[in-house]
Design a protein around this motif. Sequence first.
Motif, mmCIF file in Angstrom:
data_model
loop_
_atom_site.group_PDB
_atom_site.id
_atom_site.type_symbol
_atom_site.label_atom_id
_atom_site.label_comp_id
_atom_site.label_asym_id
_atom_site.label_seq_id
_atom_site.Cartn_x
_atom_site.Cartn_y
_atom_site.Cartn_z
ATOM 1 N N GLY A 1 0.789 -1.223 0.000
ATOM 2 C CA GLY A 1 0.000 0.000 0.000
ATOM 3 C C GLY A 1 0.824 1.278 0.000
ATOM 4 N N ASN A 2 2.152 1.160 -0.003
ATOM 5 C CA ASN A 2 3.011 2.336 -0.058
ATOM 6 C C ASN A 2 3.202 2.709 -1.525
ATOM 7 O OD1 ASN A 2 5.520 3.879 -0.378
ATOM 8 N ND2 ASN A 2 5.777 3.562 1.821
ATOM 9 N N ALA A 3 2.664 3.842 -1.918
ATOM 10 C CA ALA A 3 2.674 4.258 -3.325
ATOM 11 C C ALA A 3 4.083 4.448 -3.868
ATOM 12 C CB ALA A 3 1.863 5.541 -3.490
ATOM 13 N N LEU A 4 4.969 5.030 -3.078
ATOM 14 C CA LEU A 4 6.327 5.274 -3.564
ATOM 15 C C LEU A 4 7.073 3.964 -3.797
ATOM 16 C CD1 LEU A 4 8.438 7.371 -4.347
ATOM 17 C CD2 LEU A 4 9.165 7.421 -1.944
ATOM 18 N N ILE A 5 6.925 3.020 -2.896
ATOM 19 C CA ILE A 5 7.552 1.704 -3.070
ATOM 20 C C ILE A 5 6.983 1.027 -4.316
ATOM 21 C CG2 ILE A 5 7.868 -0.599 -2.065
ATOM 22 C CD1 ILE A 5 9.441 1.684 -0.631
ATOM 23 N N GLU A 6 5.676 1.129 -4.508
ATOM 24 C CA GLU A 6 5.030 0.549 -5.693
ATOM 25 C C GLU A 6 5.612 1.155 -6.968
ATOM 26 O OE1 GLU A 6 2.584 -2.110 -7.627
ATOM 27 O OE2 GLU A 6 2.840 -1.979 -5.465
ATOM 28 N N ALA A 7 5.840 2.465 -6.961
ATOM 29 C CA ALA A 7 6.396 3.137 -8.138
ATOM 30 C C ALA A 7 7.826 2.682 -8.411
ATOM 31 C CB ALA A 7 6.354 4.649 -7.938
ATOM 32 N N TYR A 8 8.623 2.587 -7.373
ATOM 33 C CA TYR A 8 9.998 2.111 -7.581
ATOM 34 C C TYR A 8 10.007 0.663 -8.047
ATOM 35 C CZ TYR A 8 12.541 6.191 -5.990
ATOM 36 O OH TYR A 8 13.085 7.449 -5.893
ATOM 37 N N TYR A 9 9.118 -0.142 -7.503
ATOM 38 C CA TYR A 9 8.996 -1.529 -7.939
ATOM 39 C C TYR A 9 8.655 -1.569 -9.434
ATOM 40 C CZ TYR A 9 6.990 -6.209 -8.412
ATOM 41 O OH TYR A 9 6.695 -7.479 -8.832
ATOM 42 N N GLY A 10 7.709 -0.752 -9.850
ATOM 43 C CA GLY A 10 7.342 -0.684 -11.265
ATOM 44 C C GLY A 10 8.499 -0.251 -12.146
ATOM 45 N N SER A 11 9.282 0.686 -11.661
ATOM 46 C CA SER A 11 10.449 1.141 -12.420
ATOM 47 C C SER A 11 11.459 0.011 -12.611
ATOM 48 C CB SER A 11 11.121 2.319 -11.709
ATOM 49 O OG SER A 11 10.262 3.431 -11.702
ATOM 50 N N GLU B 1 1.269 14.168 -19.643
ATOM 51 C CA GLU B 1 0.313 14.442 -18.562
ATOM 52 C C GLU B 1 1.043 14.645 -17.235
ATOM 53 O OE1 GLU B 1 -2.578 11.676 -15.868
ATOM 54 O OE2 GLU B 1 -2.716 11.378 -18.026
ATOM 55 N N ASP B 2 1.994 13.748 -16.943
ATOM 56 C CA ASP B 2 2.729 13.862 -15.679
ATOM 57 C C ASP B 2 3.557 15.141 -15.627
ATOM 58 O OD1 ASP B 2 1.692 11.503 -14.638
ATOM 59 O OD2 ASP B 2 3.380 10.284 -15.321
ATOM 60 N N TYR B 3 4.259 15.435 -16.701
ATOM 61 C CA TYR B 3 5.059 16.650 -16.715
ATOM 62 C C TYR B 3 4.181 17.897 -16.643
ATOM 63 C CZ TYR B 3 9.359 14.097 -17.662
ATOM 64 O OH TYR B 3 10.445 13.266 -17.578
ATOM 65 N N SER B 4 3.034 17.868 -17.296
ATOM 66 C CA SER B 4 2.113 19.010 -17.229
ATOM 67 C C SER B 4 1.623 19.223 -15.801
ATOM 68 C CB SER B 4 0.929 18.794 -18.166
ATOM 69 O OG SER B 4 1.374 18.741 -19.497
ATOM 70 N N TYR B 5 1.310 18.131 -15.130
ATOM 71 C CA TYR B 5 0.901 18.223 -13.721
ATOM 72 C C TYR B 5 2.024 18.858 -12.885
ATOM 73 C CZ TYR B 5 -0.045 16.973 -8.926
ATOM 74 O OH TYR B 5 -0.230 17.038 -7.570
ATOM 75 N N LEU B 6 3.236 18.372 -13.083
ATOM 76 C CA LEU B 6 4.372 18.896 -12.313
ATOM 77 C C LEU B 6 4.604 20.373 -12.598
ATOM 78 C CD1 LEU B 6 6.717 15.813 -12.755
ATOM 79 C CD2 LEU B 6 5.600 16.534 -10.632
ATOM 80 N N ILE C 1 0.280 5.871 -8.982
ATOM 81 C CA ILE C 1 -0.351 7.174 -9.233
ATOM 82 C C ILE C 1 -1.778 7.186 -8.698
ATOM 83 C CG2 ILE C 1 -1.283 8.672 -11.057
ATOM 84 C CD1 ILE C 1 1.673 9.133 -10.711
ATOM 85 N N SER C 2 -2.484 6.086 -8.878
ATOM 86 C CA SER C 2 -3.862 6.052 -8.367
ATOM 87 C C SER C 2 -3.883 6.094 -6.841
ATOM 88 C CB SER C 2 -4.611 4.827 -8.891
ATOM 89 O OG SER C 2 -4.113 3.645 -8.332
ATOM 90 N N MET C 3 -2.839 5.574 -6.210
ATOM 91 C CA MET C 3 -2.746 5.595 -4.753
ATOM 92 C C MET C 3 -2.385 6.982 -4.226
ATOM 93 S SD MET C 3 -0.659 1.995 -4.461
ATOM 94 C CE MET C 3 -0.304 2.008 -2.713
ATOM 95 N N ASP C 4 -1.527 7.699 -4.979
ATOM 96 C CA ASP C 4 -1.072 9.023 -4.542
ATOM 97 C C ASP C 4 -0.806 9.894 -5.767
ATOM 98 O OD1 ASP C 4 -0.049 11.228 -3.262
ATOM 99 O OD2 ASP C 4 1.478 10.130 -2.126
ATOM 100 N N PRO C 5 -1.858 10.451 -6.360
ATOM 101 C CA PRO C 5 -1.713 11.189 -7.614
ATOM 102 C C PRO C 5 -0.928 12.496 -7.516
ATOM 103 C CG PRO C 5 -3.958 11.343 -6.798
ATOM 104 C CD PRO C 5 -3.236 10.381 -5.900
ATOM 105 N N ASN C 6 -0.690 12.975 -6.314
ATOM 106 C CA ASN C 6 0.007 14.249 -6.151
ATOM 107 C C ASN C 6 1.478 14.108 -5.783
ATOM 108 O OD1 ASN C 6 -2.441 15.668 -6.602
ATOM 109 N ND2 ASN C 6 -3.035 15.208 -4.510
ATOM 110 N N HIS C 7 1.986 12.902 -5.780
ATOM 111 C CA HIS C 7 3.372 12.656 -5.348
ATOM 112 C C HIS C 7 4.345 12.964 -6.488
ATOM 113 C CE1 HIS C 7 6.844 10.749 -3.588
ATOM 114 N NE2 HIS C 7 6.157 10.530 -2.470
ATOM 115 N N LYS C 8 5.171 13.962 -6.269
ATOM 116 C CA LYS C 8 6.097 14.422 -7.304
ATOM 117 C C LYS C 8 7.038 13.314 -7.782
ATOM 118 C CE LYS C 8 9.429 17.189 -5.964
ATOM 119 N NZ LYS C 8 10.222 18.389 -5.605
#
Length: 165
Positions: free
Chosen positions: A38-48, A111-116, A78-85
Amino acid sequence: MTQLEEGRSYLLKSVDGDKKAVKRAHEIFSSLRGEAAGNALIEAYYGSTLALLGRDATKPIEKADFAQEGLDSLNKAISMDPNHKEIRLLRANVCLHLPDSFFQCSPIAIEDYSYLLQQYKKNPNYLSKQQLKEMHQELRNAFAQIEQSDQAKHVLQQLKELAVK
């Protein structure tokens, strides 16, 4: 060094082509993912790390499967934490380095860069000058991949204006 920092260190080496580092980063983030479900950042790094395993796979079907699993994990993050830079930056980077002819994910990177950039407009401390410069280059690449030169010119002009401020 915490496991997260160690994983990040291996991931950076992975991006530069170190295949052993890819496997080690994947092991670390797989373990962390199990411990911190459930940790969004860990999930993102795992995906990377999955996307990098795909880059290094020798069989085309493995390349595609790893890359798709990586994208799925990044989208979940992203769905878990859409605002995480950091998660947005990770997903955008992966999307730009996958073959757009197969995955069609340059628009996701845009989309991601536009958000940032919107966040940066609200708070000029949100991104470093280096991050802004890298986004400039990556957006140019993303728009080139989808052949939208007019939109690219517009966004790149905005980035130049922001960089001057």
